[in-house]
Design a protein around this motif. Structure first.
Motif, PDB file in Angstrom:
ATOM      1  N   ARG A 137      -3.161  -4.052  -0.247  1.00 43.49           N
ATOM      2  CA  ARG A 137      -2.484  -3.593  -1.451  1.00 43.49           C
ATOM      3  C   ARG A 137      -2.768  -2.131  -1.752  1.00 43.49           C
ATOM      4  O   ARG A 137      -2.085  -1.520  -2.566  1.00 43.49           O
ATOM      5  CB  ARG A 137      -2.900  -4.457  -2.655  1.00 43.49           C
ATOM      6  N   ARG A 138      -3.796  -1.586  -1.112  1.00 40.97           N
ATOM      7  CA  ARG A 138      -4.177  -0.195  -1.360  1.00 40.97           C
ATOM      8  C   ARG A 138      -4.260   0.567  -0.055  1.00 40.97           C
ATOM      9  O   ARG A 138      -4.316  -0.015   1.020  1.00 40.97           O
ATOM     10  CB  ARG A 138      -5.536  -0.141  -2.072  1.00 40.97           C
ATOM     11  N   THR A 139      -4.307   1.898  -0.189  1.00 41.63           N
ATOM     12  CA  THR A 139      -4.446   2.748   0.989  1.00 41.63           C
ATOM     13  C   THR A 139      -5.758   2.458   1.698  1.00 41.63           C
ATOM     14  O   THR A 139      -6.815   2.366   1.067  1.00 41.63           O
ATOM     15  CB  THR A 139      -4.390   4.234   0.580  1.00 41.63           C
ATOM     16  N   SER A 140      -5.689   2.342   3.005  1.00 38.38           N
ATOM     17  CA  SER A 140      -6.879   2.058   3.808  1.00 38.38           C
ATOM     18  C   SER A 140      -7.895   3.197   3.700  1.00 38.38           C
ATOM     19  O   SER A 140      -7.527   4.379   3.690  1.00 38.38           O
ATOM     20  CB  SER A 140      -6.484   1.862   5.268  1.00 38.38           C
ATOM     21  N   ALA A 176       0.834  -1.204   0.000  1.00 40.51           N
ATOM     22  CA  ALA A 176       0.000   0.000   0.000  1.00 40.51           C
ATOM     23  C   ALA A 176       0.870   1.256   0.000  1.00 40.51           C
ATOM     24  O   ALA A 176       0.584   2.223  -0.720  1.00 40.51           O
ATOM     25  CB  ALA A 176      -0.932  -0.010   1.211  1.00 40.51           C
ATOM     26  N   GLN A 177       1.924   1.246   0.796  1.00 40.26           N
ATOM     27  CA  GLN A 177       2.821   2.398   0.816  1.00 40.26           C
ATOM     28  C   GLN A 177       3.502   2.576  -0.537  1.00 40.26           C
ATOM     29  O   GLN A 177       3.670   3.705  -1.016  1.00 40.26           O
ATOM     30  CB  GLN A 177       3.871   2.227   1.912  1.00 40.26           C
ATOM     31  N   ALA A 178       3.900   1.476  -1.167  1.00 39.14           N
ATOM     32  CA  ALA A 178       4.544   1.560  -2.475  1.00 39.14           C
ATOM     33  C   ALA A 178       3.602   2.150  -3.519  1.00 39.14           C
ATOM     34  O   ALA A 178       4.016   2.931  -4.391  1.00 39.14           O
ATOM     35  CB  ALA A 178       5.031   0.176  -2.910  1.00 39.14           C
ATOM     36  N   SER A 179       2.328   1.789  -3.435  1.00 43.41           N
ATOM     37  CA  SER A 179       1.341   2.346  -4.359  1.00 43.41           C
ATOM     38  C   SER A 179       1.245   3.864  -4.180  1.00 43.41           C
ATOM     39  O   SER A 179       1.190   4.614  -5.160  1.00 43.41           O
ATOM     40  CB  SER A 179      -0.015   1.683  -4.128  1.00 43.41           C
ATOM     41  N   GLN A 237      10.119  -0.461  -1.994  1.00 43.88           N
ATOM     42  CA  GLN A 237      10.337   0.546  -3.038  1.00 43.88           C
ATOM     43  C   GLN A 237      10.792   1.822  -2.353  1.00 43.88           C
ATOM     44  O   GLN A 237      10.670   1.983  -1.135  1.00 43.88           O
ATOM     45  CB  GLN A 237       9.065   0.799  -3.850  1.00 43.88           C
ATOM     46  N   GLY A 238      11.353   2.751  -3.142  1.00 44.99           N
ATOM     47  CA  GLY A 238      11.810   4.001  -2.570  1.00 44.99           C
ATOM     48  C   GLY A 238      11.812   5.114  -3.595  1.00 44.99           C
ATOM     49  O   GLY A 238      11.549   4.900  -4.778  1.00 44.99           O
TER      50      GLY A 238
END
Length: 466
Positions: A451-454, A145-148, A186-187
C-alpha cells in the motif's frame, strides 16, 4: 531475439531511430574545411544548439553564428526521444528553491509551461510539420502504492504553482475515459504537454536556422572546447562565445567525462494498429502516457496509428560510453514489449517494427543548468534528465539573452549559473547507477502487493540523490 517478441518482417534495431524511417537517415551535409572565426560558435546541432542559433539570429541578424556537429542535425536525443513536449521541470523544484527561493522555482515552472506553447508557435510560424497535437499528458497509477505517490505528487505540485487547471487528479473511471490502460486505479492529467515527431522537429528547425543564415557544419567532430576556441580535426573555429550543446554526448569531450552522466533510454514502436484496437483503448486525444512506477515508462500514439513505447534499458554503460547509432539489446526489446502488452493486452496481436536507444544527460543533482561566462566566452546548457524537448527551447532563449548581455526575466531564473559537482569516478559511477535501478525494479515488483512506497525505492533515491 526472443521468440516471445513478435517482430515485423521489416524490423529494424537502431539506425538512429524509428523517427527517421519515413525520411531516411540523413547523410551529413557540408563539412568544415578549414579554420574560421565567428561571433558565436555552437557545438552540437540538437535542439539546444538549434534553438540557440535560431533565437540569436532572430534577435541579432548581423551575428555570424556557426554550429558544429559530429554527425547530422538531430542525430542525438533530439532525433530519438519519446516526443514529449512537456511542461514538466527538468530538475527539482525543491533544490532550485533552496538556492533561490520558492518564487524563483515557481517562475521557472511557469516558463516551462509557456515554452510548450512557444515551440508550437514557432512550428506554425516556420512551417515545421512535426505532427504536433497538444493533447496533454495522462499519468496512471496501477497499484495502491503508485496511487499514493500520485496523490502526494499532485498535492506537492500545488506548492510549485500548479493550479487546478494545470494538473488534475483523476479517478480510475475518469482516467479510462481518456485511455483504457489495464489495471489503472487512479490517474492525473495535465494540459501542458504535446505530442511531436522528434526528427521532424529537429530537421525542420535545422532548415529554419539555415534559412536565417546560420552555418551548420556536419560530419565535424569537436575534439576539445577551450576559451574562445573549438578544436576540430579540420581546423580551429574561434569565436567570442563557444556554446556547448552536447547533452548526453558531453562525456566524449576532453575533460568532461564526469560532467553529465549519459543515461540510456530505449524505445520500441508497433506496426500501425487497426481501428478495432483504438476503439478498445480510446486514446482519441493523442495524450502522452506515463506511469508512477519507479522504473517508469513513457508512450505516445503516433500520427500514423502506432504505439511508441519507451523505458530504461541498460541504464548506463561503464566509463560513460554511449552507443553510436541507436542499437538496443534484445532483452530490452523483450522487456518493453512485455510491459506494452501488460498495459494494452489488445496490442498482443501486433508486432514490433523498430527498436532504438539514445542517451540523455544527467547532472549529479538531477537539475538542468544554463550558463555563459562572459570572461572566457564559454557557455552551455543541458542536463535535462529526459525533459529536454521543451527545456531546450527555454535554454535557447536564455542563452540568447546571456550571450547578448541582456538582463531579463529568463536570465534571473534559478537554473542560470547553477554549479553542480561532478559524478564519482569509476567504478563508483557504474555501481551507483546500476544499484539504483536494480533497487527500483525490485521495488516495483514488491509494490504490486503493498500500500506504500517500498523502502527499497527510498534507499535508491538516497544512493544518487534523485
Amino acid at each position: 531475439m526472443s521468440t516471445r517478441v513478435p517482430l515485423s518482417d521489416g524490423f529494424i534495431n537502431g539506425e538512429v531511430s524509428f523517427w527517421y524511417r519515413s525520411s531516411g537517415v540523413p547523410a551529413p551535409r557540408q563539412r568544415l574545411d578549414g579554420p574560421l572565426s565567428a561571433d558565436v560558435v555552437i557545438v552540437g546541432a540538437g535542439y539546444t544548439g538549434l534553438w540557440t542559433a535560431y533565437y540569436l539570429k532572430k534577435s541579432a541578424p548581423g551575428l555570424r553564428v556557426v554550429v558544429l556537429e559530429q554527425e547530422f542535425a538531430g542525430f542525438g536525443a533530439s532525433g530519438r526521444n519519446g516526443g514529449w513536449l512537456t511542461g514538466d521541470l527538468a530538475g527539482s523544484h525543491e533544490l532550485y528553491a533552496r538556492s533561490h527561493g520558492t518564487e524563483a522555482a515557481i517562475a521557472l515552472q511557469r516558463e516551462m509551461f509557456a515554452s510548450v506553447d512557444e515551440v508550437i508557435a514557432v512550428c506554425a510560424k516556420e512551417g515545421i510539420d512535426a505532427d504536433v497535437v497538444k493533447g496533454g499528458v495522462l499519468t496512471v497509477a496501477r497499484n495502491t502504492a503508485q496511487a499514493s505517490r500520485l496523490r502526494a505528487h499532485v498535492d506537492e505540485a500545488r506548492a510549485w504553482g500548479f493550479g487546478p487547471g494545470d494538473l488534475q487528479l483523476l479517478s480510475a473511471a475518469e482516467s479510462q475515459e481518456r485511455l483504457r490502460v489495464a489495471g489503472t486505479v487512479q490517474g492525473s492529467w495535465s494540459p501542458h504537454c504535446a505530442r511531436i515527431q522528434p526528427a521532424k522537429l529537429a530537421l525542420g528547425l535545422a532548415e529554419a536556422v539555415r534559412a536565417l543564415g546560420v552555418e551548420i557544419y556536419e560530419g565535424t567532430p569537436v575534439l576539445s572546447i577551450e576559451p574562445k576556441r573549438a578544436v576540430t580535426p579540420y581546423g580551429v573555429v574561434s569565436g567570442d562565445f563557444i556554446i556547448r550543446a552536447t547533452e548526453g554526448f558531453t562525456s566524449r569531450l576532453q575533460g568532461l567525462r564526469r560532467q553529465w552522466l549519459p543515461m540510456n533510454s530505449s524505445m520500441i514502436v508497433t506496426e500501425p494498429l487497426p481501428d478495432s484496437f483504438w476503439e478498445t483503448v480510446g486514446w482519441q486525444g493523442a495524450e502522452l502516457l506515463g506511469d508512477m512506477a519507479h522504473y517508469y515508462m513513457y508512450a505516445q500514439r503516433t500520427a500514423d496509428g502506432r504505439i511508441a513505447f519507451g523505458g530504461r534499458g541498460r541504464p548506463y554503460l561503464y566509463g560513460s560510453r554511449v552507443d553510436a547509432r541507436g542499437h538496443t539489446h534484445d532483452w530490452t526489446v523483450e522487456a518493453l514489449w512485455q510491459l506494452l502488452v501488460d498495459f494494452f493486452p489488445a496490442a498482443s496481436s501486433s508486432k514490433v517494427a523498430h527498436a532504438w536507444s539514445g542517451v540523455l544527460g544527467v547532472p549529479r543533482d538531477w537539475c538542468s543548468t544554463v550558463h555563459v561566462d562572459r570572461d572566457t566566452g564559454l557557455g552551455w546548457a543541458g542536463g535535462y534528465t529526459g525533459h529536454g524537448v521543451t527545456t531546450t527551447n527555454l535554454a535557447g532563449r536564455t542563452l540568447r539573452d546571456l550571450v547578448l548581455g541582456e538582463q531579463t526575466a529568463l536570465t534571473a531564473l534559478p537554473w542560470v549559473g547553477r554549479k553542480v559537482r561532478a559524478w564519482e569516478p569509476e567504478p563508483l559511477r557504474w555501481l551507483g547507477v546500476h544499484s539504483m535501478y536494480r533497487l527500483y525494479r525490485t521495488a516495483d515488483a514488491r509494490e504490486r502487493s503493498m500500500r506504500r512506497t517500498s523502502v527499497l525505492a527510498r534507499f535508491a533515491d538516497l544512493i544518487t540523490g534523485h
